[in-house]
Scaffold this active site. Structure first.
Site, short mmCIF file in Angstrom:
data_model
loop_
_atom_site.label_atom_id
_atom_site.label_comp_id
_atom_site.label_asym_id
_atom_site.label_seq_id
_atom_site.Cartn_x
_atom_site.Cartn_y
_atom_site.Cartn_z
CG ASP A 134 39.11 18.55 -17.66
OD1 ASP A 134 38.62 19.33 -18.35
OD2 ASP A 134 39.97 17.42 -17.81
CG ASP A 144 31.80 26.36 -2.98
OD1 ASP A 144 30.60 27.12 -3.11
OD2 ASP A 144 31.93 25.84 -2.01
CE LYS A 204 35.63 15.56 -18.58
NZ LYS A 204 36.94 15.91 -18.57
CG ASP A 209 27.63 23.68 -6.02
OD1 ASP A 209 27.48 24.44 -5.37
OD2 ASP A 209 27.77 22.28 -5.60
CE1 TYR A 267 23.94 20.56 -8.42
CE2 TYR A 267 22.61 21.35 -6.70
CZ TYR A 267 23.90 21.08 -7.09
OH TYR A 267 25.08 21.81 -6.35
C1 IPM Z 1 24.94 26.54 -3.36
C2 IPM Z 1 24.75 25.45 -2.56
C3 IPM Z 1 23.76 24.60 -2.62
C4 IPM Z 1 23.63 23.90 -4.21
C5 IPM Z 1 23.30 23.47 -1.85
C6 IPM Z 1 23.24 24.03 -0.29
C7 IPM Z 1 22.23 22.40 -1.98
O1 IPM Z 1 26.05 24.62 -2.45
O2 IPM Z 1 23.97 27.41 -3.38
O3 IPM Z 1 25.97 26.81 -4.25
O4 IPM Z 1 24.32 22.97 -4.36
O5 IPM Z 1 23.27 24.77 -5.32
MG MG Z 2 27.34 25.42 -3.61
#
Ligand code: IPM
Ligand code: MG
Length: 343
Positions: free
Chosen positions: A214, A242, A181, A238, A139
């Site tokens: 993975d 999700d 990884k 990240d 990042y």
């Molecule tokens: C999160 C979001 C952010 C990230 C984006 C919006 C930059 O996806 O907080 O998980 O990737 O960290």
């Molecule tokens: Mg995110």
């Protein structure tokens, strides 16, 4: 904390202002918190030409905590590297406050077991915490584009890995699973080495294992309840967070806390700005409420109030009220009223 807390509120873009209004109603009800709005993300680009105006970062540094809703939207989408992007606001404030430890708890409430795309017998009993390194890795490495070739550098130092590993071992209840990884990436090999050293020298009694990312992605849906703390680097965290969100039924349910610096922490839902439903009054305010609870707990030292908010959210879900992301038809306002009544 009996004194009034002074926080800054960053509504941002899309559904951000709507769910921040929900949080403000909650904070009014709880009392003892004063807030001031500041711009971040797309709205800051429109008003100041940059996603993180200096005055927003300065105000954040002086505050007791930062509550953020969401940033981003199609209006500011561009592949031109020179254009300002809303996400720069978020990344900038994380870095600017040195918030290297991102805590994302995933604990589905029984009332929502049926809303997850995963079978109930898979998700029942899941109570895990993703601890994502937040200020390093790919990042924040150098990014460039030259002669049709694009590069993103991923780098980690030993001290960056050490400090996040310590947060993970201190948070462990049953075990720590470090995700990397290491069969491919040099940063992951260092990650594994340093995490192992921190474990062996400082936390030898905590159960500890390594998992390739993975495989971790697969185990998260195959056997989520076997995890306790997942320790991982910025981008893996990240993606995995999700994925883990769907164990709770909707990403509209997941809160997060970003901590680590000497100053204030930042508290925000894991979900984005949902531009498709912005302004329709349909946004799920629960992740925002649960993020406010994390702020009460980790940022303002008000554990009892944090637990009260979490119980109110549980009670409302147990009562059957659902926003559209959870398959229901309740609007934001209805859910907010119900949570405030349940407090
Ligand atoms: C999160 C979001 C952010 C990230 C984006 C919006 C930059 O996806 O907080 O998980 O990737 O960290
Ligand atoms: Mg995110």
């Amino acid at each position: 904390m009996s004194d009034t807390a002074h926080i800054i509120t960053l509504p941002g873009d899309g559904i951000g202002p709507e769910i921040m209004d929900a949080a403000k109603r909650l904070m009014t009800e709880l009392g003892g918190i004063e807030w001031a709005d500041h711009d971040i993300g797309g709205v800051a680009i429109d008003n100041h030409g940059t996603a993180l105006p200096h005055e927003t970062l300065d105000a954040a540094k002086r505050s007791d905590a930062v509550l953020l809703a969401a940033v981003g939207g199609p209006k500011w989408d561009s592949t031109n590297p020179d254009d300002p992007r809303p996400e720069q606001g978020l990344l900038g404030i994380r870095k600017g406050l040195d918030l290297f430890a991102n805590l994302r708890p995933v604990k589905p409430v029984p009332a929502l077991y049926g809303s997850s795309p995963l079978r109930e017998d898979r998700i029942a009993g899941t109570d895990l915490l993703v601890i994502r390194e937040l200020t390093g890795g790919i990042y924040f490495g150098e990014k460039k584009r030259e002669n049709g070739v694009a590069t993103d550098i991923c780098s980690y130092s030993e001290s960056e890995i050490e400090r996040i590993a310590r947060v993970a071992f201190k948070s462990a209840r049953r075990k720590v699973t470090s995700v990397d990884k290491a069969n491919v990436l040099e940063t992951s090999r260092l990650w594994r080495e340093v995490a192992t050293r921190v474990h062996d020298t400082e936390f030898p009694d905590v159960a500890f294992e390594h998992l390739l990312v993975d495989n971790a992605a697969m185990q998260l849906v195959a056997a989520p309840s076997t995890f306790d703390v997942i320790l991982t680097e910025n981008m893996f965290g990240d993606i995995l967070s999700d994925e883990a969100a769907m164990i709770t039924g909707s990403i509209g349910m997941l809160p997060s806390a970003s901590l680590g610096g000497d100053g204030p922490g930042l508290f925000e839902p894991v979900h984005g700005s949902a531009p498709d439903i912005a302004g329709t009054g349909k946004a799920n305010p629960m992740a925002m409420f649960l993020s406010t609870a994390m702020m009460l707990r980790h940022g303002l030292n008000r554990e009892q109030d944090a637990a009260r908010v979490e119980s109110a959210v549980d009670a409302v879900l147990a009562g059957g009220l659902r926003t559209a992301d959870l398959g229901g038809d309740a609007g934001t306002a209805e859910v907010v009223d119900a949570v405030l009544a349940a407090l």
